[in-house]
Write a protein that holds these residues in place. Sequence first.
Motif, PDB file in Angstrom:
ATOM      1  N   SER A  86      -0.189  -8.501 -12.521  1.00 50.01           N
ATOM      2  CA  SER A  86      -0.305  -8.577 -11.076  1.00 50.01           C
ATOM      3  C   SER A  86       1.018  -8.846 -10.398  1.00 50.01           C
ATOM      4  CB  SER A  86      -1.302  -9.687 -10.717  1.00 50.01           C
ATOM      5  OG  SER A  86      -0.842 -10.927 -11.230  1.00 50.01           O
ATOM      6  N   LEU A  87       1.953  -9.540 -11.104  1.00 46.82           N
ATOM      7  CA  LEU A  87       3.249  -9.827 -10.494  1.00 46.82           C
ATOM      8  C   LEU A  87       4.136  -8.606 -10.459  1.00 46.82           C
ATOM      9  CD1 LEU A  87       3.964 -13.345 -12.060  1.00 46.82           C
ATOM     10  CD2 LEU A  87       3.025 -12.798  -9.815  1.00 46.82           C
ATOM     11  N   GLY A  88       3.918  -7.689 -11.389  1.00 46.01           N
ATOM     12  CA  GLY A  88       4.756  -6.498 -11.438  1.00 46.01           C
ATOM     13  C   GLY A  88       4.311  -5.377 -10.551  1.00 46.01           C
ATOM     14  N   ARG A  89       3.202  -5.553  -9.862  1.00 47.88           N
ATOM     15  CA  ARG A  89       2.678  -4.497  -8.973  1.00 47.88           C
ATOM     16  C   ARG A  89       2.916  -4.901  -7.520  1.00 47.88           C
ATOM     17  NH1 ARG A  89      -1.490  -5.017 -12.840  1.00 47.88           N
ATOM     18  NH2 ARG A  89      -1.729  -3.184 -14.190  1.00 47.88           N
ATOM     19  N   THR A  90       3.161  -3.900  -6.725  1.00 48.79           N
ATOM     20  CA  THR A  90       3.240  -4.110  -5.281  1.00 48.79           C
ATOM     21  C   THR A  90       2.121  -3.303  -4.622  1.00 48.79           C
ATOM     22  OG1 THR A  90       4.757  -2.251  -5.007  1.00 48.79           O
ATOM     23  CG2 THR A  90       5.708  -4.466  -5.329  1.00 48.79           C
ATOM     24  N   VAL A  91       1.611  -3.821  -3.534  1.00 46.65           N
ATOM     25  CA  VAL A  91       0.480  -3.202  -2.835  1.00 46.65           C
ATOM     26  C   VAL A  91       0.956  -2.691  -1.485  1.00 46.65           C
ATOM     27  CG1 VAL A  91      -1.813  -3.543  -1.916  1.00 46.65           C
ATOM     28  CG2 VAL A  91      -1.125  -4.736  -4.002  1.00 46.65           C
ATOM     29  N   LYS A  92       0.683  -1.453  -1.248  1.00 48.92           N
ATOM     30  CA  LYS A  92       0.999  -0.844   0.050  1.00 48.92           C
ATOM     31  C   LYS A  92      -0.289  -0.775   0.880  1.00 48.92           C
ATOM     32  CE  LYS A  92       2.775   3.365   2.168  1.00 48.92           C
ATOM     33  NZ  LYS A  92       3.263   4.746   1.921  1.00 48.92           N
ATOM     34  N   THR A  93      -0.257  -1.392   2.019  1.00 46.81           N
ATOM     35  CA  THR A  93      -1.435  -1.470   2.887  1.00 46.81           C
ATOM     36  C   THR A  93      -1.187  -0.642   4.145  1.00 46.81           C
ATOM     37  OG1 THR A  93      -2.000  -3.655   2.068  1.00 46.81           O
ATOM     38  CG2 THR A  93      -2.962  -2.991   4.181  1.00 46.81           C
ATOM     39  N   VAL A  94      -2.147   0.193   4.498  1.00 44.77           N
ATOM     40  CA  VAL A  94      -2.052   1.061   5.685  1.00 44.77           C
ATOM     41  C   VAL A  94      -3.290   0.826   6.553  1.00 44.77           C
ATOM     42  CG1 VAL A  94      -1.921   3.432   6.525  1.00 44.77           C
ATOM     43  CG2 VAL A  94      -0.718   2.781   4.417  1.00 44.77           C
ATOM     44  N   ARG A  95      -3.053   0.618   7.822  1.00 40.03           N
ATOM     45  CA  ARG A  95      -4.177   0.429   8.756  1.00 40.03           C
ATOM     46  C   ARG A  95      -4.795   1.785   9.090  1.00 40.03           C
ATOM     47  NH1 ARG A  95      -4.120   0.212  14.424  1.00 40.03           N
ATOM     48  NH2 ARG A  95      -1.843   0.282  14.328  1.00 40.03           N
ATOM     49  N   ILE A  96      -6.079   1.867   8.967  1.00 40.74           N
ATOM     50  CA  ILE A  96      -6.782   3.129   9.251  1.00 40.74           C
ATOM     51  C   ILE A  96      -7.747   3.017  10.429  1.00 40.74           C
ATOM     52  CG2 ILE A  96      -6.589   3.989   6.888  1.00 40.74           C
ATOM     53  CD1 ILE A  96      -9.418   3.038   6.377  1.00 40.74           C
ATOM     54  N   LEU A  97      -7.976   1.814  10.947  1.00 39.23           N
ATOM     55  CA  LEU A  97      -8.897   1.663  12.081  1.00 39.23           C
ATOM     56  C   LEU A  97      -8.586   0.361  12.794  1.00 39.23           C
ATOM     57  CD1 LEU A  97     -11.477   2.969  13.445  1.00 39.23           C
ATOM     58  CD2 LEU A  97     -12.799   1.318  12.130  1.00 39.23           C
ATOM     59  N   GLY A  98      -8.752   0.356  14.122  1.00 39.67           N
ATOM     60  CA  GLY A  98      -8.649  -0.870  14.905  1.00 39.67           C
ATOM     61  C   GLY A  98      -7.260  -1.130  15.432  1.00 39.67           C
ATOM     62  N   ARG A  99      -7.107  -2.285  16.113  1.00 41.46           N
ATOM     63  CA  ARG A  99      -5.866  -2.673  16.747  1.00 41.46           C
ATOM     64  C   ARG A  99      -5.665  -4.171  16.532  1.00 41.46           C
ATOM     65  NH1 ARG A  99      -5.341  -1.090  21.973  1.00 41.46           N
ATOM     66  NH2 ARG A  99      -4.253  -2.985  22.535  1.00 41.46           N
ATOM     67  N   TYR A 100      -4.370  -4.568  16.452  1.00 38.18           N
ATOM     68  CA  TYR A 100      -4.052  -5.982  16.286  1.00 38.18           C
ATOM     69  C   TYR A 100      -4.304  -6.726  17.602  1.00 38.18           C
ATOM     70  CZ  TYR A 100      -1.895  -4.917  11.803  1.00 38.18           C
ATOM     71  OH  TYR A 100      -1.673  -4.522  10.507  1.00 38.18           O
ATOM     72  N   PRO A 101      -4.600  -8.012  17.521  1.00 37.02           N
ATOM     73  CA  PRO A 101      -4.957  -8.750  18.757  1.00 37.02           C
ATOM     74  C   PRO A 101      -3.858  -8.766  19.795  1.00 37.02           C
ATOM     75  CG  PRO A 101      -5.575  -9.988  16.787  1.00 37.02           C
ATOM     76  CD  PRO A 101      -4.745  -8.831  16.317  1.00 37.02           C
ATOM     77  N   ASP A 102      -2.568  -8.828  19.360  1.00 33.14           N
ATOM     78  CA  ASP A 102      -1.493  -8.953  20.337  1.00 33.14           C
ATOM     79  C   ASP A 102      -0.949  -7.618  20.818  1.00 33.14           C
ATOM     80  OD1 ASP A 102      -0.510  -8.195  17.951  1.00 33.14           O
ATOM     81  OD2 ASP A 102       1.176  -9.631  17.895  1.00 33.14           O
ATOM     82  N   THR A 103      -1.585  -6.520  20.428  1.00 31.99           N
ATOM     83  CA  THR A 103      -1.132  -5.207  20.875  1.00 31.99           C
ATOM     84  C   THR A 103      -1.433  -5.031  22.356  1.00 31.99           C
ATOM     85  OG1 THR A 103      -1.563  -4.311  18.688  1.00 31.99           O
ATOM     86  CG2 THR A 103      -1.319  -2.725  20.491  1.00 31.99           C
ATOM     87  N   PRO A 104      -0.468  -4.578  23.158  1.00 32.29           N
ATOM     88  CA  PRO A 104      -0.750  -4.374  24.604  1.00 32.29           C
ATOM     89  C   PRO A 104      -1.855  -3.332  24.798  1.00 32.29           C
ATOM     90  CG  PRO A 104       1.598  -4.319  24.150  1.00 32.29           C
ATOM     91  CD  PRO A 104       0.938  -4.309  22.811  1.00 32.29           C
ATOM     92  N   ALA A 105      -2.725  -3.629  25.728  1.00 33.52           N
ATOM     93  CA  ALA A 105      -3.837  -2.719  26.012  1.00 33.52           C
ATOM     94  C   ALA A 105      -3.330  -1.491  26.743  1.00 33.52           C
ATOM     95  CB  ALA A 105      -4.899  -3.418  26.847  1.00 33.52           C
ATOM     96  N   PRO A 106      -3.868  -0.319  26.453  1.00 35.02           N
ATOM     97  CA  PRO A 106      -3.457   0.893  27.178  1.00 35.02           C
ATOM     98  C   PRO A 106      -3.887   0.824  28.631  1.00 35.02           C
ATOM     99  CG  PRO A 106      -5.329   1.352  25.759  1.00 35.02           C
ATOM    100  CD  PRO A 106      -4.889  -0.033  25.418  1.00 35.02           C
ATOM    101  N   SER A 107      -3.110   1.428  29.491  1.00 36.87           N
ATOM    102  CA  SER A 107      -3.398   1.369  30.923  1.00 36.87           C
ATOM    103  C   SER A 107      -4.440   2.383  31.351  1.00 36.87           C
ATOM    104  CB  SER A 107      -2.110   1.606  31.711  1.00 36.87           C
ATOM    105  OG  SER A 107      -1.547   2.879  31.366  1.00 36.87           O
ATOM    106  N   THR A 108      -4.697   3.378  30.507  1.00 41.09           N
ATOM    107  CA  THR A 108      -5.611   4.446  30.923  1.00 41.09           C
ATOM    108  C   THR A 108      -7.076   4.039  30.834  1.00 41.09           C
ATOM    109  OG1 THR A 108      -5.558   5.319  28.662  1.00 41.09           O
ATOM    110  CG2 THR A 108      -3.988   6.241  30.257  1.00 41.09           C
TER     111      THR A 108
END
Length: 1649
Positions: free
Chosen positions: A355-377
């Motif tokens: 487990s120490l020799g592996r690295t994990v790549k994480t990609v967001r596929i849905l949703g938004r982070y809480p501090d992301t600015p809301a779109p104006s549209t």
Amino acid sequence: MSTPSLEREGEAMGPAPLDLSPDGDAGSSDDETIQGDRDHGHIADLSDHDVDDDADDAPPVRSSVVASRYHDLLRDQADASDDALSADGLPRRAGSPISSLLSVPDDSPSIQGSVRSSVGSSVPPSIASRPGLSSPTPSFRPFDRRFQSRISSPSPLSPRPLSPAFLPSHSRNVSLSSQQLLDPSETETSSPPWEVVRWTKLNKLNGQAFSEAGRRGFGSPTCVAVSASIVLGTSKGIILMFDYFQNLKTIIGPGTKAVESGPITAIAISADHTTIGAGHANGNIFTWDTSRASRPFLAISHLDPAQAQHRTMDGHMPNVAVTHLGFLGTRHTALVSADDRGMAFSHLATRGTGSLGRTVKTVRILGRYPDTPAPSTKPVKPSTVLAFAPLPLGNLERATDAMGLTAMLTPYLLVIVSTTPIAQTQHKSARPKDVAPHSAMSGCLAWFPAVKLKVPDPVTGSTISKAKLVYCWSNVLTVLDLDEMPSENRDKPPSLQFKARSRWKCEEAIVAVQWMSRSVLAILTISQRLIILEDRSMRMTEAFDLIHKQIYHADMFSTQLHALVEQLDEEDTSMHGVVADAFYMSLKTYKGRIFLLGCNDISIGSLSNWADRLIALMENGDYVGAIQLATSYYTGDANKLTIGLPEDSVARHHLVEDKLMEIMTASLKYAFGQRQKNEASADNQHLRELAETCFVACHNLGDTEFLFDEVYEWYDEGHAEGIFLEVLEPYILEKTIRTVPPSAVKAMVTHFVSQGWESRLEEMICHMETTTFDIDQITLLCKQHGLYDALIYVWNQALYDYITPLIDLLTLLKPLMQSGDYDSSGNMMEDEIFGVNALKIFPYLSYTLTGRIYPTGEVIDDELAFKAKAELYWFLFSGNTVEWPKGGGKEFLTRPAESQEPPFPYLRMILKFDAPSFLSALNEAFEDPFLNETQEKQLNGGTGKDLPEEQVFGMTVDRQYIVSILLEIMNRDDFAPEDTIYLDMFIARNLPKFQQYLIISGSALDKIIGGLCNYPGADLADDAQLSAEYLLSVYQPPDLNPMIPLFQKAGFYRILKRIYKTEKRYGLLVQTYFEDPNDQEDVFNCLADCLKPQAGLTKKHVLDVHDVVKQHPTDLIELDPNKAAQTINTYAPELHHFLIESLRDGSVLQYVYLKALLEPESESSGQPESNFDRDFIELYVQLMCRYNPTHVSAYVGLVQAKNLRLDKLLPTMEDTGVIDAAVILMAQEGQVQDAMDRLTKHLYTLESTLRGLLSGTSNNEEEKYEDNEGVDTQEVAEDILKSLQKYTHVGIWLCQGQMKSSKQPTAVQRKQSSSTPNDLTSSEKLWLDIIDTTVQITRQLSTIVSSPKPNGFSGKGDAPHLVDSEKLVALLRSLVQHTFTALLTATSAQVQGSESGDRLVTSSGGSLTFLRILRAFLARAAATSPNLADLRAVLQSIFSAYAYEQSILQLSNRLLEQQLFVDVKQAVNLRQRGWRPKGSTCEACGRRLWGPGVSGNVFEAWEERRGVEAEKRETKKSATAAAAAASESARGKGIATDDPSQRQEGIYAGKGKGKSTELTIRQGSAADQNQGSRGEGGGVASVNGNGNGNPTGGVRNTQPLGPLVVLACRHIYHQKCLDALLQGQEQGGGGRTVDQFGRKCQYRCPIDG
């Protein structure tokens, strides 16, 4: 380089940003796909009701209840047939020409021209046509009907039902055949004898995981995953892995970082079952290799605060629970996950060691982070991931295995993304519109992978089943098919096509769904009901309650969606009222079994298969139900997919057939074994049900041999063969079974004859194959019991003999013959054997000569039909006696007592018996092509071999030969007119149809026409005339004049009309229309055709028509006065004077005729009388005064004055009392003042009449009462007053008209003039006259009408003539009010209508006009009545009418404003009364509080509470009304108050803020409510009473649950449970707060604080 992520909820990864917001354009709308497929018939969108309809369309199994009803009907029928003397018990021929032969003699109409009444005929008619012999009269139209047999086609109204194979199913099978959740009280049995799902509790596993020690050591189970092992995640972050022997194989997590990450909230197992993944409450994810579980295989941590702030990498936020987790494909290092904040990620680990020799790549596929600015549209709505699942692997390789497909369901969208090689959106669909508005918000989904099938799919025919996804939003379930479209470039992945195939709506929200097999779904609803649903048909096969299982569930989504539900917009139907708890972690399926995680145990359930259900029925003793159920399995009517039967019919038949045979054999053995043990208590009804069920089963199996080899043998040996044979009967009649063994036929004959059911036996014989008959036995039996239908059938079908049955029937007629004629008494015809059976000759001839089998009506083979027809024609028309059977040496003689037979003996014998019926049968035979030319028959029937004599002769018979023989035999000397008339009709009707085959001389045709004219009875007139028309259509006599008197005498008006029209004798044509009683109204069309200019008639022809009209003036107008007037006015207006003068003076006909002329209905307006003489109009007005006096005034107003003479009409109007018309007429002549004088005179006359009616003119009151007895004084008085009103309005109209026509002087011109009446204008004088008249009448009648004893009836108790003084006074005073109102309106209208230049002058003039008239009226009143007190009441009524309206308007406005405020305030209070609870169970003890499954009499308690509240409202309303009445009375006395607070106090008591004794829901203070809205405890709504809703204790629940408490955060508790929780917290200082008086003032939620 990181992959770009989506910033809004629902956005998936792809080459370009895609809008997946609820308001955006969905790339693929499943709603549109569903609708499109539904339009093309490719989608199974079925509700429960639709499924029921489909289930009803399938062929059901016969019910024993219906079978018993069927046999009851047969017994009733048999009882009716036992009465040998009753005509109703005899077989009938419905719809045949001889259907009336069984009528009662008294009901038979007499025949004109019978033996005694016929002139010049001593020959009696045929025996069946004689009156009084239960025979048909000559009026039954023999050539318009066809012979039918009662056996040929059963009537739909027949009491005999269809075959038992097509009757409703057995009642014990209701749970299988029904598709709805039935109320147990509506079914015969509350549940089937088998368990739908057999549950197994894993006691050993439960003892380790759910025991007190297990919970202390491992924590409580929170989720379950199932594959080769059963894996549990616990609240302490530990994983427990059990095998299927319930052994705890591995404990994963102790001593690692996993136990520090909080409870396990999601768990998953890899495809090869070697790796387990777990998501924790703090956002960490760990995977474990089950062979090396000491440390994690992978550790995927949540973001630390620095990473979350700078967004250097993707990952779950800290302390956000991972709610969904899954492995992608076969890899252990590729995962997908989702959390409760609506974010989803893809995790891919690199290769390495450990487990120490592996690295994990994480990609967001849905949703938004809480501090992301809301779109104006667009505004951002709160979201979460309700359901989430990667596509599992199937048993064959597919391109999608390497794409990492993952389905995600949010409150707004379904999103399917592929995560490999890059994240890309493959499909998205918005929430369907079918979701119920404001329902519970829930979502779930489940994949089923593509698999290879052992047997091709019966619907698609493919051996590969597509991958499919089922997903649910609230109560709407959708199945989505996945198709792979190969790409042209092999290096590129295939394109995916998603298609919504099926949709189904549940009654409530769905919280979990799983695939049990490829075609069966398991569905869990919010009320914890488990539903089994078939995929393709969308048919609900099972449904049962799991509330007792206490399924584990958790509130995972309400925190994220709290604002969405609390701020509910009633206008937005897309929003929900409550968020359902999550159940998806507690329901799993694996290899057809259901794994259920409860709060205290784990259960495994499996659906009982078809064999288990059959065994359960057999063990329960229901053999009939077992056979019926097995039959439904064989036919495929049952839910075969749910119970484990293959869809393929061949495989299913092979599987079920042997079991069905075994059950039937065992049932028969058991039933008759029990019967032999105890014959005294034998139950025939049970044997009947068993026989019916076996018949249905064998019919579906197609194995009739088992019926007669096994089933019949059991019944025969058990002496119950009668039951078997009675059950067999409908199958024979429906031709389901045609062949019966000889032994069964013999037993059938014996049984039915012994029961007296010969007619039923006859029908059965006629529907069976004759190959198994004992011919001698059957024919002997049929002759003994008179079963001639069956006898004919056997002779024809078994021996192909068509002559012998005819000889047998003719033999019945030989006893009737005496000296070549039949017995005139006809006594023998009353016997059934002669009255019914002998008449079967005619339908037999009709059927056979037209190529049909008698009596069934089926078509005979061509060769056999040719032989049968030839033999019958030879037998009847050979002219000699025949020897039959040939070689028998015995001829059949019709007159055995005589030495010589007449020519054509058999034909003569039949004609003497019933000539009309024989000719009717021959009429049908004439339509058969067999009687065409001989050469054609040689070509069609010649076989190249020698034919017997009878067939050779029969081939030579044609229509010409038959007609010649009939004309020779049926002469006037040997046959009566009652018979020869039918021959004339026969020839007349067939000659036009077969002109090329028939040649008849003109003299013979003239005789036929003469015979038709001399028909013997009036009831034959229509038939005779129709026949003559047929004949004249092809035959033109050389001279028609000698025949016209015959046609006139016979009443052949249609023929006469055609002759007269052809010969242009129009006068006689019109005369004929007058004489024709059936077509007199058509005389108007005839006149129009004759007299129209296009007809081209000469003057002589026109005069002839006029002469005929003059001969029938009254007849013409009596037919239709309107049509007569219109026709004459259009085509012969010169005849008006003659027609009117020919009518009786003053008659109604004159009035109606003139009305049609002068006021036609088609003309709505105008002056139609302008084209007529003044005499016409004056006569019409005079007649109208007599017949319609109310319309005279309206008509006179439309007529021009020059068309009316006053001196001629006025006396008539005076005599008839039509004064209003006289006034109008005088006004039109300019005599306005005379008209007013006449009107006032009539008004005074009415006043005198009313005064005489009401005043006491007789001193003897008792005599007056007796004189007026029977007269309604009140009604008469009201009528007189209404007449006064009517004529007052006429005077007003007269005054108004005069004001418009005359020019009024101006005020300047009137300035120096005095106000005496002599200076008034003519129009003002008219107003003064009408006002003075109405006032005088009112003044004089007021004292009489208002008298306390208007009739003087003081001595009688009866009061039929007492008057209502108040009503009469009101009517009387309205005279003056209407008059003054009209005057004021007229003068005001005069002012408004003036020109602008003279407005000032005219305005003052108009006002002065009113004042002058008023002064003149007062001056005249002062002169005639010096005492002003006499006019006080009249003047008061005039001026009070105007002041009254203003006060009424003010009062109405005040009441309306007050009531509106009350309604609005009440609506606001009801809206803010309380909160809606989040769940339906107590958050402390878990017991259900409301909704389905709650214990206690909740509904009864609710009804009782509603009744108490309604009673309180009624009491309060009555108190309020009493207070208002007291206030109103005080106001009238000057002591009312206007203080609004006092008025509102009595109205709004108990409905404002604060506590109210009327409400049962207590609310906290405003501060408490504010705290509760923030979810901090605060306000509370407490429902008083027992938890079961019954304050006195329910019957079902003896232990009251106590009051309920609903907090502002929407958690709900039992009060005692909440008190117990808070009591424990009080010891730690966190209990209920105490106010300044030492009282506990509020609750705090133990969950939200």
